[in-house]
Design a protein around this motif. Structure first.
Motif, PDB file in Angstrom:
ATOM      1  N   THR A 287       0.834  -1.202   0.000  1.00  8.78           N
ATOM      2  CA  THR A 287       0.000   0.000   0.000  1.00  8.78           C
ATOM      3  C   THR A 287       0.867   1.249   0.000  1.00  8.78           C
ATOM      4  OG1 THR A 287      -1.747  -1.182   1.175  1.00  8.78           O
ATOM      5  CG2 THR A 287      -1.825   1.226   1.234  1.00  8.78           C
ATOM      6  N   TYR A 288       1.950   1.195   0.761  1.00 10.53           N
ATOM      7  CA  TYR A 288       2.901   2.312   0.802  1.00 10.53           C
ATOM      8  C   TYR A 288       3.477   2.576  -0.588  1.00 10.53           C
ATOM      9  CZ  TYR A 288       7.522   4.421   1.652  1.00 10.53           C
ATOM     10  OH  TYR A 288       8.649   5.201   1.611  1.00 10.53           O
ATOM     11  N   LEU A 289       3.857   1.482  -1.285  1.00  9.08           N
ATOM     12  CA  LEU A 289       4.405   1.663  -2.627  1.00  9.08           C
ATOM     13  C   LEU A 289       3.364   2.226  -3.589  1.00  9.08           C
ATOM     14  CD1 LEU A 289       6.577  -1.568  -3.170  1.00  9.08           C
ATOM     15  CD2 LEU A 289       7.382   0.755  -2.731  1.00  9.08           C
ATOM     16  N   GLU A 290       2.131   1.790  -3.453  1.00  9.88           N
ATOM     17  CA  GLU A 290       1.079   2.329  -4.318  1.00  9.88           C
ATOM     18  C   GLU A 290       0.910   3.820  -4.083  1.00  9.88           C
ATOM     19  OE1 GLU A 290      -2.292  -0.057  -3.387  1.00  9.88           O
ATOM     20  OE2 GLU A 290      -1.714  -1.714  -4.720  1.00  9.88           O
ATOM     21  N   ASN A 291       1.024   4.263  -2.844  1.00 15.18           N
ATOM     22  CA  ASN A 291       0.910   5.694  -2.532  1.00 15.18           C
ATOM     23  C   ASN A 291       2.090   6.472  -3.089  1.00 15.18           C
ATOM     24  OD1 ASN A 291      -1.487   5.273  -1.139  1.00 15.18           O
ATOM     25  ND2 ASN A 291      -0.456   5.010   0.836  1.00 15.18           N
ATOM     26  N   GLN A 292       3.274   5.822  -3.128  1.00 15.37           N
ATOM     27  CA  GLN A 292       4.481   6.514  -3.575  1.00 15.37           C
ATOM     28  C   GLN A 292       4.670   6.451  -5.091  1.00 15.37           C
ATOM     29  OE1 GLN A 292       6.631   8.281  -1.556  1.00 15.37           O
ATOM     30  NE2 GLN A 292       5.105   7.917   0.058  1.00 15.37           N
ATOM     31  N   LEU A 293       4.304   5.311  -5.695  1.00 14.69           N
ATOM     32  CA  LEU A 293       4.633   5.095  -7.100  1.00 14.69           C
ATOM     33  C   LEU A 293       3.419   5.002  -8.005  1.00 14.69           C
ATOM     34  CD1 LEU A 293       7.369   2.317  -6.594  1.00 14.69           C
ATOM     35  CD2 LEU A 293       7.738   4.774  -6.896  1.00 14.69           C
ATOM     36  N   GLY A 294       2.267   4.868  -7.432  1.00 13.44           N
ATOM     37  CA  GLY A 294       1.059   4.749  -8.225  1.00 13.44           C
ATOM     38  C   GLY A 294       0.606   3.296  -8.329  1.00 13.44           C
ATOM     39  N   THR A 295      -0.688   3.104  -8.269  1.00 15.83           N
ATOM     40  CA  THR A 295      -1.252   1.756  -8.261  1.00 15.83           C
ATOM     41  C   THR A 295      -0.964   1.010  -9.554  1.00 15.83           C
ATOM     42  OG1 THR A 295      -3.027   2.479  -6.779  1.00 15.83           O
ATOM     43  CG2 THR A 295      -3.386   0.439  -8.017  1.00 15.83           C
ATOM     44  N   GLU A 296      -0.980   1.686 -10.684  1.00 15.24           N
ATOM     45  CA  GLU A 296      -0.795   1.007 -11.967  1.00 15.24           C
ATOM     46  C   GLU A 296       0.588   0.372 -12.061  1.00 15.24           C
ATOM     47  OE1 GLU A 296      -0.920   1.924 -16.792  1.00 15.24           O
ATOM     48  OE2 GLU A 296      -1.543   3.469 -15.349  1.00 15.24           O
ATOM     49  N   LEU A 297       1.624   1.112 -11.701  1.00 14.54           N
ATOM     50  CA  LEU A 297       2.981   0.583 -11.769  1.00 14.54           C
ATOM     51  C   LEU A 297       3.158  -0.588 -10.801  1.00 14.54           C
ATOM     52  CD1 LEU A 297       5.913   0.654 -12.730  1.00 14.54           C
ATOM     53  CD2 LEU A 297       6.375   2.387 -10.948  1.00 14.54           C
ATOM     54  N   VAL A 298       2.599  -0.457  -9.603  1.00 14.42           N
ATOM     55  CA  VAL A 298       2.752  -1.513  -8.597  1.00 14.42           C
ATOM     56  C   VAL A 298       2.057  -2.789  -9.058  1.00 14.42           C
ATOM     57  CG1 VAL A 298       2.165  -2.211  -6.249  1.00 14.42           C
ATOM     58  CG2 VAL A 298       3.088   0.077  -6.681  1.00 14.42           C
ATOM     59  N   GLU A 299       0.841  -2.666  -9.546  1.00 18.93           N
ATOM     60  CA  GLU A 299       0.105  -3.856  -9.976  1.00 18.93           C
ATOM     61  C   GLU A 299       0.802  -4.544 -11.153  1.00 18.93           C
ATOM     62  OE1 GLU A 299      -3.907  -2.737 -10.771  1.00 18.93           O
ATOM     63  OE2 GLU A 299      -4.479  -2.706  -8.638  1.00 18.93           O
ATOM     64  N   LYS A 300       1.327  -3.758 -12.087  1.00 16.17           N
ATOM     65  CA  LYS A 300       2.017  -4.343 -13.232  1.00 16.17           C
ATOM     66  C   LYS A 300       3.303  -5.037 -12.795  1.00 16.17           C
ATOM     67  CE  LYS A 300       4.258  -3.135 -17.601  1.00 16.17           C
ATOM     68  NZ  LYS A 300       4.620  -2.032 -18.536  1.00 16.17           N
ATOM     69  N   THR A 301       4.055  -4.376 -11.945  1.00 10.84           N
ATOM     70  CA  THR A 301       5.352  -4.915 -11.529  1.00 10.84           C
ATOM     71  C   THR A 301       5.204  -6.160 -10.680  1.00 10.84           C
ATOM     72  OG1 THR A 301       6.294  -2.693 -11.565  1.00 10.84           O
ATOM     73  CG2 THR A 301       7.516  -4.383 -10.347  1.00 10.84           C
ATOM     74  N   LEU A 302       4.180  -6.206  -9.833  1.00 14.29           N
ATOM     75  CA  LEU A 302       4.007  -7.322  -8.905  1.00 14.29           C
ATOM     76  C   LEU A 302       3.002  -8.356  -9.395  1.00 14.29           C
ATOM     77  CD1 LEU A 302       4.036  -5.439  -5.475  1.00 14.29           C
ATOM     78  CD2 LEU A 302       5.942  -6.521  -6.690  1.00 14.29           C
ATOM     79  N   SER A 303       2.632  -8.282 -10.656  1.00  8.08           N
ATOM     80  CA  SER A 303       1.695  -9.273 -11.190  1.00  8.08           C
ATOM     81  C   SER A 303       2.366 -10.643 -11.253  1.00  8.08           C
ATOM     82  CB  SER A 303       1.232  -8.866 -12.588  1.00  8.08           C
ATOM     83  OG  SER A 303       2.315  -8.954 -13.511  1.00  8.08           O
ATOM     84  N   PRO A 304       1.613 -11.719 -11.070  1.00  6.93           N
ATOM     85  CA  PRO A 304       2.206 -13.068 -11.185  1.00  6.93           C
ATOM     86  C   PRO A 304       2.877 -13.295 -12.533  1.00  6.93           C
ATOM     87  CG  PRO A 304       0.038 -13.189 -10.180  1.00  6.93           C
ATOM     88  CD  PRO A 304       0.204 -11.763 -10.639  1.00  6.93           C
ATOM     89  N   GLN A 305       2.314 -12.719 -13.600  1.00  6.80           N
ATOM     90  CA  GLN A 305       2.896 -12.899 -14.919  1.00  6.80           C
ATOM     91  C   GLN A 305       4.308 -12.327 -14.982  1.00  6.80           C
ATOM     92  OE1 GLN A 305      -0.139 -11.577 -14.336  1.00  6.80           O
ATOM     93  NE2 GLN A 305      -1.393 -13.339 -14.995  1.00  6.80           N
ATOM     94  N   ASN A 306       4.515 -11.186 -14.352  1.00  4.71           N
ATOM     95  CA  ASN A 306       5.845 -10.566 -14.338  1.00  4.71           C
ATOM     96  C   ASN A 306       6.798 -11.350 -13.436  1.00  4.71           C
ATOM     97  OD1 ASN A 306       7.674  -8.362 -15.059  1.00  4.71           O
ATOM     98  ND2 ASN A 306       7.536  -7.811 -12.901  1.00  4.71           N
ATOM     99  N   LEU A 307       6.277 -11.767 -12.284  1.00  2.00           N
ATOM    100  CA  LEU A 307       7.128 -12.451 -11.324  1.00  2.00           C
ATOM    101  C   LEU A 307       7.564 -13.822 -11.821  1.00  2.00           C
ATOM    102  CD1 LEU A 307       5.296 -11.639  -7.963  1.00  2.00           C
ATOM    103  CD2 LEU A 307       7.282 -10.470  -8.968  1.00  2.00           C
ATOM    104  N   MET A 308       6.738 -14.470 -12.614  1.00  4.26           N
ATOM    105  CA  MET A 308       7.040 -15.850 -12.986  1.00  4.26           C
ATOM    106  C   MET A 308       7.711 -15.939 -14.350  1.00  4.26           C
ATOM    107  SD  MET A 308       3.378 -17.507 -14.069  1.00  4.26           S
ATOM    108  CE  MET A 308       2.825 -17.502 -15.773  1.00  4.26           C
ATOM    109  N   ALA A 309       8.134 -14.825 -14.920  1.00  2.00           N
ATOM    110  CA  ALA A 309       8.669 -14.832 -16.277  1.00  2.00           C
ATOM    111  C   ALA A 309       9.797 -15.852 -16.459  1.00  2.00           C
ATOM    112  CB  ALA A 309       9.169 -13.439 -16.642  1.00  2.00           C
ATOM    113  N   LEU A 310      10.675 -15.969 -15.473  1.00  2.00           N
ATOM    114  CA  LEU A 310      11.788 -16.891 -15.578  1.00  2.00           C
ATOM    115  C   LEU A 310      11.669 -18.062 -14.604  1.00  2.00           C
ATOM    116  CD1 LEU A 310      14.757 -14.388 -15.903  1.00  2.00           C
ATOM    117  CD2 LEU A 310      13.573 -15.622 -17.712  1.00  2.00           C
ATOM    118  N   GLY A 311      10.583 -18.117 -13.862  1.00  3.79           N
ATOM    119  CA  GLY A 311      10.470 -19.121 -12.812  1.00  3.79           C
ATOM    120  C   GLY A 311       9.622 -20.314 -13.165  1.00  3.79           C
ATOM    121  N   HIS A 312       9.088 -20.363 -14.369  1.00  3.64           N
ATOM    122  CA  HIS A 312       8.234 -21.476 -14.775  1.00  3.64           C
ATOM    123  C   HIS A 312       8.644 -21.989 -16.124  1.00  3.64           C
ATOM    124  CE1 HIS A 312       4.848 -21.232 -11.775  1.00  3.64           C
ATOM    125  NE2 HIS A 312       5.458 -20.092 -11.549  1.00  3.64           N
ATOM    126  N   ARG A 313       8.259 -23.209 -16.424  1.00  2.00           N
ATOM    127  CA  ARG A 313       8.465 -23.744 -17.765  1.00  2.00           C
ATOM    128  C   ARG A 313       7.669 -22.924 -18.763  1.00  2.00           C
ATOM    129  NH1 ARG A 313       9.136 -28.235 -14.689  1.00  2.00           N
ATOM    130  NH2 ARG A 313       6.981 -28.215 -14.074  1.00  2.00           N
TER     131      ARG A 313
END
Length: 443
Positions: free
Chosen positions: A416-442
Motif C-alpha cells: 500500500t505504501y508503494l502504491e501511494n508513492q509510485l502509483g497503483t498502476e505501476l505496482v500492480e504491473k510490476t508485482l503481477s504473477p505474470q511478471n514475477l514468474m517470467a523466468l520461474g516457470h516452464r
C-alpha cells in the motif's frame, strides 16, 4: 524330530527331514545367527532367474539332460514366483556362497531326488559369477520400479506448480526474505529436481547391464565350456527381458564393483533431493504459506497438535539411503584381488535403498495431492514484505528503492505504501504473477 543325514567336506550333519534346503544352508544358518537381516527376496528371485538361464544354456548344449533341466527350470520358476523370505542372513561371509548354495539346495529339493544341487543346479557356475549377476538383475528391476514412483512424484509436484502459479510469495535466501516470486515457481523447482531424479534413475540402469555370468570363479571361465560362456548371457536376456551383455573382460567384472557405487550415488542424489524438499515443505507449512494434510494426532499430551509426520518419515528414509551409500562404497572398495568378499552387504544396502526410496516417493506423492496453499496468508506476507521493492529496480533504480525502504514508517503494509508513492498502476504491473514468474516457470 525326524531328520535326514547329509554330508559335505566337513563331515555328516543331521538336517530336519522337512527342511527345504541341505547341509550347506544348515551350516550357514548356524554360522550366521544374525536376526533381522535376511537375504533380500528380490535377490533370491533374481538368482532363481540366473539359475534358470544356466539350466537353459546347459540343456541346449546337451550338457544337462532334458528331464533334469525341466525339473530345475520348474523349481526356479516356483522360487521366483514365491517371493519367499528365507532366514539366511544377508550379512554372511563368503562373498555370497551361502546364498548360492541355498538356491542350489532349494532348487534341487524342489526338482526331485535325481537332481544334484552342485552337479546339476550349479553346473558351470561359481558364486563369483552368478551372485554379482543376480545382484545386477535385482537392481535393474528395482530401478525400474523406483523410476515409476519418481515419475509419479514429479507429476504430483508439477500439478501443484500449475495450481499455485498465480500466487505471489516471497522467496527466501539464508532463511531471510529475499525477492518476490510465485508459489508455483517454488513448487516448479521441486518438480524439476524430481525430474532429474527420474532421468538419472532411468538412465543408470545402463551401468548394471554388463555382467560376468560365465566367468566362473575369477572371470577366466575355468571349468565352463566356451559355448556355454557365450550362450548363457543370451539365455538370461530371454529369461529376464533385460538388455544384458557379457562383459568384454570378465576378470574385471568379477573383481570390481564400482558400477554399484555409481548407481548408489544416484540413489543418494535422490535421497538428498527428498531431504531438501521435505525440509522446505516443513518450513512453508510452519510459515503458513501451505497447509499439509493432517494424517494423525501429533501428541499424547498436547491436544490438537498435528505434526508433519509424512515429511519426517521421508527424511529419515533419505538419511538411511545416504548411510547405505557409504556402505556400498565401503564394500566396493574393500574387495581384494579377484573377488569382492563383501558383496552380500553391498547387495543388501543397495536393494534396500531402492525399496526405501520407492516407498518414500509413493508416500510423498500421495501426501502432496492434499497440499493446499493458504492464499490469504501468502498475500498478507507478500504485501507486508519490504523486499518486494526489488522488483521495481528496473523502473526506479537501486537508490530510489533504498530510499523508499528507509522512509517506510510501517503505518500500512509495504505494498500500500508503494502504491501511494509510485502509483497503483505501476505496482500492480510490476508485482503481477505474470511478471514475477517470467523466468520461474516452464515456458
Amino acid at each position: 524330530m525326524n531328520t535326514r543325514t547329509e554330508k559335505d567336506l566337513l563331515g555328516e550333519k543331521q538336517i530336519p527331514a522337512d527342511a527345504p534346503w541341505g547341509i550347506h544352508t544348515a551350516r550357514a544358518l548356524e554360522n550366521f545367527p544374525i536376526p533381522g537381516r535376511p537375504v533380500p527376496p528380490a535377490l533370491i528371485a533374481a538368482l532363481a532367474q540366473v539359475k534358470k538361464a544356466c539350466a537353459l544354456a546347459n540343456k541346449e548344449l546337451g550338457l544337462l539332460s532334458p528331464e533334469k533341466a525341466a525339473a530345475v527350470i520348474y523349481a526356479c520358476e516356483e522360487i521366483q514366483a514365491s517371493n519367499g523370505n528365507y532366514p539366511l542372513s544377508a550379512l554372511q561371509g563368503g562373498a555370497g556362497t551361502s546364498t548360492n548354495m541355498m538356491l542350489n539346495e532349494l532348487i534341487a529339493n524342489k526338482a526331485g531326488s535325481t537332481v544334484h544341487p552342485i552337479e546339476d543346479v550349479n553346473l558351470h557356475q561359481s558364486t563369483n559369477d552368478v551372485y554379482p549377476t543376480a545382484v545386477k538383475v535385482a537392481a535393474i528391476q528395482g530401478l525400474r520400479g523406483l523410476a515409476e514412483k519418481v515419475e509419479a512424484l514429479q507429476g504430483a509436484f508439477q500439478r501443484l506448480e500449475n495450481k499455485f502459479a498465480h500466487i505471489p510469495t516471497i522467496g527466501k535466501t539464508e532463511l531471510v526474505e529475499a525477492v518476490p516470486l510465485t508459489l508455483g515457481a517454488e513448487f516448479g523447482a521441486f518438480a524439476e529436481a524430481f525430474a532429474r531424479d527420474r532421468w538419472r534413475t532411468f538412465k543408470c540402469e545402463e551401468r548394471l547391464r554388463v555382467i560376468n555370468l560365465g566367468g566362473t570363479a575369477v572371470g577366466t571361465g575355468l571349468t565352463a565350456p566356451r559355448s556355454y560362456i557365450f550362450l548363457v548371457t543370451d539365455k538370461l536376456r530371454e529369461v529376464t527381458g533385460l538388455g544384458l551383455s557379457r562383459g568384454e573382460n570378465l576378470v574385471d567384472q568379477t573383481a570390481n564393483a564400482d558400477a554399484f557405487v555409481e548407481v548408489s550415488g544416484i540413489l543418494k542424489a535422490c535421497a538428498a533431493n527428498l531431504l531438501k524438499i521435505c525440509g522446505d515443505l516443513r518450513l512453508l507449512h510452519m510459515n503458513k504459506r501451505i497447509k499439509l494434510p493432517a494424517v494423525q494426532a501429533g501428541s499424547s499430551i498436547m491436544p490438537g497438535k498435528v505434526n508433519p509426520v509424512i515429511l519426517e518419515s521421508v527424511m529419515q528414509i533419505g538419511i538411511k539411503v545416504q548411510a547405505n551409500d557409504f556402505i556400498v562404497t565401503e564394500c566396493a572398495s574393500r574387495g581384494s584381488l579377484q573377488i569382492n568378499e563383501f558383496m552380500p552387504l553391498l547387495a543388501a544396502a543397495l536393494l534396500e535403498s531402492m525399496e526405501l526410496l520407492g516407498a518414500a516417493c509413493h508416500m510423498l506423492s500421495t501426501h502432496a495431492e492434499g497440499i493446499v496453499a493458504d492464499e490469504a496468508e501468502c498475500e498478507r506476507q507478500f504485501n507486508a514484505s519490504v523486499e518486494i521493492v526489488t522488483a521495481f529496480l528496473p523502473a526506479i533504480g537501486y537508490d530510489r528503492s533504498t530510499e523508499l525502504v528507509k522512509q517506510f514508517d510501517g503505518a500500512t503494509d509495504f505494498r500500500t505504501y508503494l502504491e501511494n508513492q509510485l502509483g497503483t498502476e505501476l505496482v500492480e504491473k510490476t508485482l503481477s504473477p505474470q511478471n514475477l514468474m517470467a523466468l520461474g516457470h516452464r515456458t
